[in-house]
Motif scaffolding. Structure first.
Motif, PDB file in Angstrom:
ATOM      1  N   LYS A  50       0.824  -1.215   0.000  1.00 41.61           N
ATOM      2  CA  LYS A  50       0.000   0.000   0.000  1.00 41.61           C
ATOM      3  C   LYS A  50       0.855   1.261   0.000  1.00 41.61           C
ATOM      4  O   LYS A  50       0.519   2.255  -0.655  1.00 41.61           O
ATOM      5  CB  LYS A  50      -0.936   0.008   1.214  1.00 41.61           C
ATOM      6  N   ARG A  51       1.954   1.226   0.752  1.00 40.50           N
ATOM      7  CA  ARG A  51       2.820   2.406   0.784  1.00 40.50           C
ATOM      8  C   ARG A  51       3.423   2.675  -0.600  1.00 40.50           C
ATOM      9  O   ARG A  51       3.598   3.832  -0.993  1.00 40.50           O
ATOM     10  CB  ARG A  51       3.919   2.221   1.836  1.00 40.50           C
ATOM     11  N   ILE A  52       3.738   1.610  -1.325  1.00 39.02           N
ATOM     12  CA  ILE A  52       4.245   1.784  -2.682  1.00 39.02           C
ATOM     13  C   ILE A  52       3.147   2.355  -3.584  1.00 39.02           C
ATOM     14  O   ILE A  52       3.372   3.292  -4.356  1.00 39.02           O
ATOM     15  CB  ILE A  52       4.737   0.436  -3.261  1.00 39.02           C
ATOM     16  N   GLU A  53       1.948   1.808  -3.467  1.00 39.12           N
ATOM     17  CA  GLU A  53       0.827   2.258  -4.294  1.00 39.12           C
ATOM     18  C   GLU A  53       0.478   3.716  -4.027  1.00 39.12           C
ATOM     19  O   GLU A  53       0.082   4.441  -4.947  1.00 39.12           O
ATOM     20  CB  GLU A  53      -0.388   1.361  -4.029  1.00 39.12           C
ATOM     21  N   GLN A  54       0.620   4.143  -2.772  1.00 39.76           N
ATOM     22  CA  GLN A  54       0.306   5.530  -2.435  1.00 39.76           C
ATOM     23  C   GLN A  54       1.314   6.514  -3.027  1.00 39.76           C
ATOM     24  O   GLN A  54       1.074   7.713  -3.040  1.00 39.76           O
ATOM     25  CB  GLN A  54       0.213   5.678  -0.918  1.00 39.76           C
ATOM     26  N   GLU A  55       2.424   5.977  -3.526  1.00 38.60           N
ATOM     27  CA  GLU A  55       3.399   6.806  -4.244  1.00 38.60           C
ATOM     28  C   GLU A  55       3.129   6.786  -5.743  1.00 38.60           C
ATOM     29  O   GLU A  55       3.910   7.321  -6.531  1.00 38.60           O
ATOM     30  CB  GLU A  55       4.821   6.303  -3.966  1.00 38.60           C
ATOM     31  N   LYS A  58       2.581   1.042  -9.553  1.00 40.74           N
ATOM     32  CA  LYS A  58       1.795  -0.171  -9.675  1.00 40.74           C
ATOM     33  C   LYS A  58       2.612  -1.361  -9.185  1.00 40.74           C
ATOM     34  O   LYS A  58       3.810  -1.438  -9.404  1.00 40.74           O
ATOM     35  CB  LYS A  58       1.369  -0.397 -11.134  1.00 40.74           C
ATOM     36  N   VAL A  59       1.950  -2.278  -8.490  1.00 41.20           N
ATOM     37  CA  VAL A  59       2.629  -3.458  -7.951  1.00 41.20           C
ATOM     38  C   VAL A  59       1.886  -4.718  -8.372  1.00 41.20           C
ATOM     39  O   VAL A  59       0.688  -4.678  -8.681  1.00 41.20           O
ATOM     40  CB  VAL A  59       2.717  -3.400  -6.406  1.00 41.20           C
ATOM     41  N   LYS A  60       2.609  -5.841  -8.383  1.00 38.47           N
ATOM     42  CA  LYS A  60       1.962  -7.126  -8.655  1.00 38.47           C
ATOM     43  C   LYS A  60       1.259  -7.643  -7.398  1.00 38.47           C
ATOM     44  O   LYS A  60       0.302  -8.410  -7.480  1.00 38.47           O
ATOM     45  CB  LYS A  60       2.995  -8.135  -9.142  1.00 38.47           C
ATOM     46  N   ALA A  84       7.515  -6.492  -1.924  1.00 40.14           N
ATOM     47  CA  ALA A  84       7.138  -5.086  -1.765  1.00 40.14           C
ATOM     48  C   ALA A  84       8.370  -4.217  -1.546  1.00 40.14           C
ATOM     49  O   ALA A  84       9.363  -4.339  -2.253  1.00 40.14           O
ATOM     50  CB  ALA A  84       6.132  -4.954  -0.616  1.00 40.14           C
ATOM     51  N   GLU A  85       8.345  -3.349  -0.525  1.00 36.47           N
ATOM     52  CA  GLU A  85       9.419  -2.367  -0.331  1.00 36.47           C
ATOM     53  C   GLU A  85      10.746  -2.977   0.118  1.00 36.47           C
ATOM     54  O   GLU A  85      11.817  -2.487  -0.226  1.00 36.47           O
ATOM     55  CB  GLU A  85       9.021  -1.351   0.746  1.00 36.47           C
TER      56      GLU A  85
END
Length: 268
Positions: A50-55, A58-60, A84-85
């Motif tokens: 979610k933290r990546i998506e909020q930046e 797009k993630v798998k 993820a991160e």
């Protein structure tokens, strides 16, 4: 004779000491079953995505759950891998600190983990945990366990570029990610049969939103040697029942001023 004030009677301001046994007691209170530990670890992985998506990235959203069940329901190991991160050496040290601010919750991020405590509680309640995490091409490692009802850990001393063999061993072939490998020594922790365990994971109320979103791909890898070497790999997906929205409104929390969105659905 001068009258002494309260300030005269007190030492300087200092941090309140915390008994190390509190971490163990809290872990046992939170993690009573194998599914409880999985919920905490999967939630941590989901928060990281979610933290990546909020930046705006797009993630798998792939999360792998591995468990090994022995005779009579004894659970030998639990592993969870995400892509993820990952964590830097300093972030990993912070995540292992009791009540440390690691999840992003305290910074107003839209995550559910609270102070990253799920990772520590899951490990301490189950047995001994090894953490391998890669961030920006640097691998950091740590070990957490308990001795005589007190938590012990070995934080990362330094990070290094992972070799191809290390990546293959940890299941993170490329990019960032984290592996949590728990050797289960708590004999009270049992693993149900595959037939029972799969629907348990699929329908658990704390995992339903993760299992139902298209942004996550949760996979169960279940091994049971006593069942003629049974190995099953199955994607976990939850289909939300048909419903209708009966409440949708915003409220402001009294005394805090924070705005909260409330949505309530009704289903047969």
């Amino acid at each position: 004779m001068n009258k002494r004030t309260l300030e005269d009677e007190l030492e300087e301001v200092q941090d309140l000491p915390i008994d190390p046994r509190l971490a163990i007691q809290t872990s046992y209170a939170t993690i009573r079953y194998l599914i409880d530990a999985i919920v905490e670890l999967v939630t941590n992985s989901d928060d990281s995505y979610k933290r990546i998506e909020q930046e705006g990235v797009k993630v798998k959203g792939k999360i792998i759950i591995r468990t090994r069940r022995l005779r009579y329901g004894k659970c030998e190991k639990l592993e969870l891998i995400d892509f993820a991160e990952g964590m830097s050496k300093e972030q990993l040290k912070k995540a292992l600190k009791f009540a440390g601010e690691a999840s992003g919750f305290e910074k107003g991020k839209s995550v559910r983990g609270f102070f990253g405590r799920g990772l520590k509680e899951a490990i301490l309640a189950l047995g001994k945990g090894e953490i391998y995490t890669i961030k920006d091409s640097k691998l950091s490692k740590a070990v957490l366990w308990k001795e005589r009802n007190r938590p012990k850990y070995r934080p990362p001393k330094e990070s290094h570029a992972p070799s191809k063999e290390e990546r293959e061993e940890n299941g993170i072939i490329e990019g960032n990610g984290t592996l949590v490998r728990i050797t289960i020594t708590n004999e009270k922790i049992k693993c149900p049969s595959y037939k029972t365990f799969l629907p348990q994971l699929t329908k658990h109320f704390s995992l339903r939103d993760i299992n139902s979103t298209t942004n996550r791909k949760v996979i169960l890898e279940f091994e049971s040697p006593e069942k003629h070497g049974l190995k099953r790999t199955c994607p976990i997906s939850y289909n939300v029942p048909k419903d209708k929205k009966v409440v949708e409104k915003s409220i402001t929390l009294p005394d805090y001023g924070d705005s909260v969105e409330i949505k309530i659905y009704e289903s047969d």
